[in-house]
Design an enzyme around this catalytic site. Structure first.
Site, PDB file in Angstrom:
ATOM      1  N   TRP A   1       0.828  -1.163   0.062  1.00  0.00           N
ATOM      2  CA  TRP A   1      -0.010   0.102  -0.266  1.00  0.00           C
ATOM      3  C   TRP A   1       0.908   1.128  -0.079  1.00  0.00           C
ATOM      4  CZ3 TRP A   1      -1.917   2.520   5.017  1.00  0.00           C
ATOM      5  CH2 TRP A   1      -2.848   3.626   4.546  1.00  0.00           C
TER       6      TRP A   1
ATOM      7  N   ASP B   1      -1.031  -6.352   8.736  1.00  0.00           N
ATOM      8  CA  ASP B   1      -2.148  -5.350   8.492  1.00  0.00           C
ATOM      9  C   ASP B   1      -3.437  -5.909   7.894  1.00  0.00           C
ATOM     10  OD1 ASP B   1      -3.486  -3.264   7.689  1.00  0.00           O
ATOM     11  OD2 ASP B   1      -2.135  -2.252   6.347  1.00  0.00           O
TER      12      ASP B   1
ATOM     13  N   LYS C   1     -13.477  -0.383   5.765  1.00  0.00           N
ATOM     14  CA  LYS C   1     -14.027  -0.955   4.810  1.00  0.00           C
ATOM     15  C   LYS C   1     -15.231  -1.755   5.047  1.00  0.00           C
ATOM     16  CE  LYS C   1      -9.945   0.690   3.625  1.00  0.00           C
ATOM     17  NZ  LYS C   1      -9.632   1.682   2.587  1.00  0.00           N
TER      18      LYS C   1
END
Ligand code: LMR
Length: 395
Positions: free
Chosen positions: A127, A208, A243
């Site tokens: 990311w 993560d 999300k």
């Protein structure tokens, strides 16, 4: 003069595209950039379970003072179960509420850099915000091989061989599921091999977990973390509810440290609480209250699981539709690998020049690594996107 020496900051590699998209007047424009889930009408939803929880909270919320430095304890306990399962020895785990995933990564990055070590290995690619977050925390970031454009998936042999040669006690970032940006995850066998390697080399993993529930399901998406928690005595986790609860603007997430036992748990907790105190002191309560309300209420929790399931189904259907349409448009192109990807993102094997052309000529926006947000597709734009991708792929 204090400010005149400042250098102009380049646009953010992901959010910078949203601004460019807004200014683009092309009627066909398509936004596949920022990792925000969108419905078929390309709106970011407020989940029904969240709407109901918000009303219930308003009815009984009577407290106005600060939350503790590490947040709402009951919220943290609920998230602990979600991540580690009900049966995991909770005594070993310290948890704190965080400001989404980015806030959690910043706090853990600083904790690592002050207390554990100065270098973190991140997958190549990762990311776009990982590296700047860790660098700001005082860490040096190095990469380990992960994705292969030739294989159009994870090059596990390379990953494994590289990690095997790292010094003992290295600190390594792992994406628990729905790898961002590639969409390519490890399979269970690969996770098992990796967990043994991490044990043998005494590595510290930082997981993560930003897309819990968007890959295969709530339990399946925590497989790697639960496995490593059994095999290793110490690890770190960051998760976020941006999300999977569509709570992007509440900045709600959590960090966890699995430790050897109660003593270490409290020592780690003391350090993390101190870092939070000097960074933003106390977290906001609203996002935690919503998530807690839903996770503590069986009916609301079931509704959330169903809504999350529907998000997953839409992503899978879009992937299938995308691959099938690509095939019928041009049989020579085999994009079958896109069906294997998990979560919100996929790599379509596009180079920087091809991405530039998609933006400049077709007004189709994506970061320059060629990552697409699958949920930005719908029945109205999918043909247009496919034709454009096939066009630039012939370059
Ligand atoms: C993304 O990867 O697009 C999202 O996680 C949003 C962000 O903060 O970059």
């Amino acid at each position: 003069m204090f400010f005149n020496h400042l250098q102009k900051v380049p646009p953010d590699p992901i959010f910078g595209l949203s601004d460019a998209f807004k200014e683009d007047s092309c009627p066909e424009k398509v936004d596949l950039s920022v990792g925000i889930y969108k419905t078929p009408s390309l709106k970011t939803p407020v989940l029904h379970c969240v709407e109901i929880a918000a009303k219930q909270i308003l009815k009984h919320e009577k407290v106005g003072n600060y939350l503790p430095f590490d947040g709402d304890t009951q919220f943290v306990e609920e998230v602990k179960s979600l991540v580690f399962g009900d049966s995991f020895t909770r005594e070993r785990v310290y948890g704190a509420q965080s400001l989404g995933g980015t806030g959690g990564l910043s706090i853990l990055g600083e904790f690592i850099s002050r207390e554990i070590g100065k270098t973190i290995y991140v997958p190549d690619p990762t990311w776009a915000n990982h590296v700047p977050i860790f660098q700001k925390a005082g860490l040096t970031t190095l990469t380990y091989p992960y994705y292969s454009h030739d294989k159009m998936g994870v090059h596990f042999e390379k990953t494994y061989a590289f990690l095997s040669n790292l010094p003992e006690k290295s600190i390594i970032l792992l994406h628990a599921c729905c790898h961002n940006p590639t969409g390519s995850d490890l399979n269970k066998e690969e996770w098992k091999l990796l967990s043994k390697l991490f044990k043998r080399k005494n590595f510290l993993p930082l997981f993560d977990l930003a897309y819990l529930g968007l890959g295969l399901g709530l339990d399946e998406d925590t497989y790697s973390i639960r496995l490593f928690s059994e095999v290793l005595s110490e690890l770190l986790v960051v998760t976020t509810f941006s999300k999977n609860f569509s709570l992007y603007r509440e900045r709600i997430g959590a960090v966890f440290a699995v430790t050897n036992g109660k003593r270490e748990r409290d020592l780690v907790g003391g350090k993390i609480k101190r870092l939070i105190r000097v960074t933003y002191s106390n977290p906001p309560s609203y996002g935690a209250a919503i998530v807690k309300e839903i996770l503590q209420n069986n009916e609301l929790k079931e509704q959330w699981i169903e809504e999350l399931g529907n998000i997953r189904i839409r992503l899978t259907n879009l992937r299938n539709q995308f691959v099938d349409l690509l095939k019928s448009e041009n049989g020579l192109h085999n994009y079958q690998f896109l069906k294997e990807h998990k979560g919100m993102f996929s790599f379509c094997n596009l180079g920087k020049d091809q991405v530039r052309m998609l933006i400049d000529r077709f007004s189709i926006y994506m970061p320059d690594n060629g990552r697409i947000n699958i949920s930005g597709l719908n029945d109205q734009n999918i043909d247009y996107v496919i034709k454009a991708i096939l066009h630039v792929s012939k370059l």
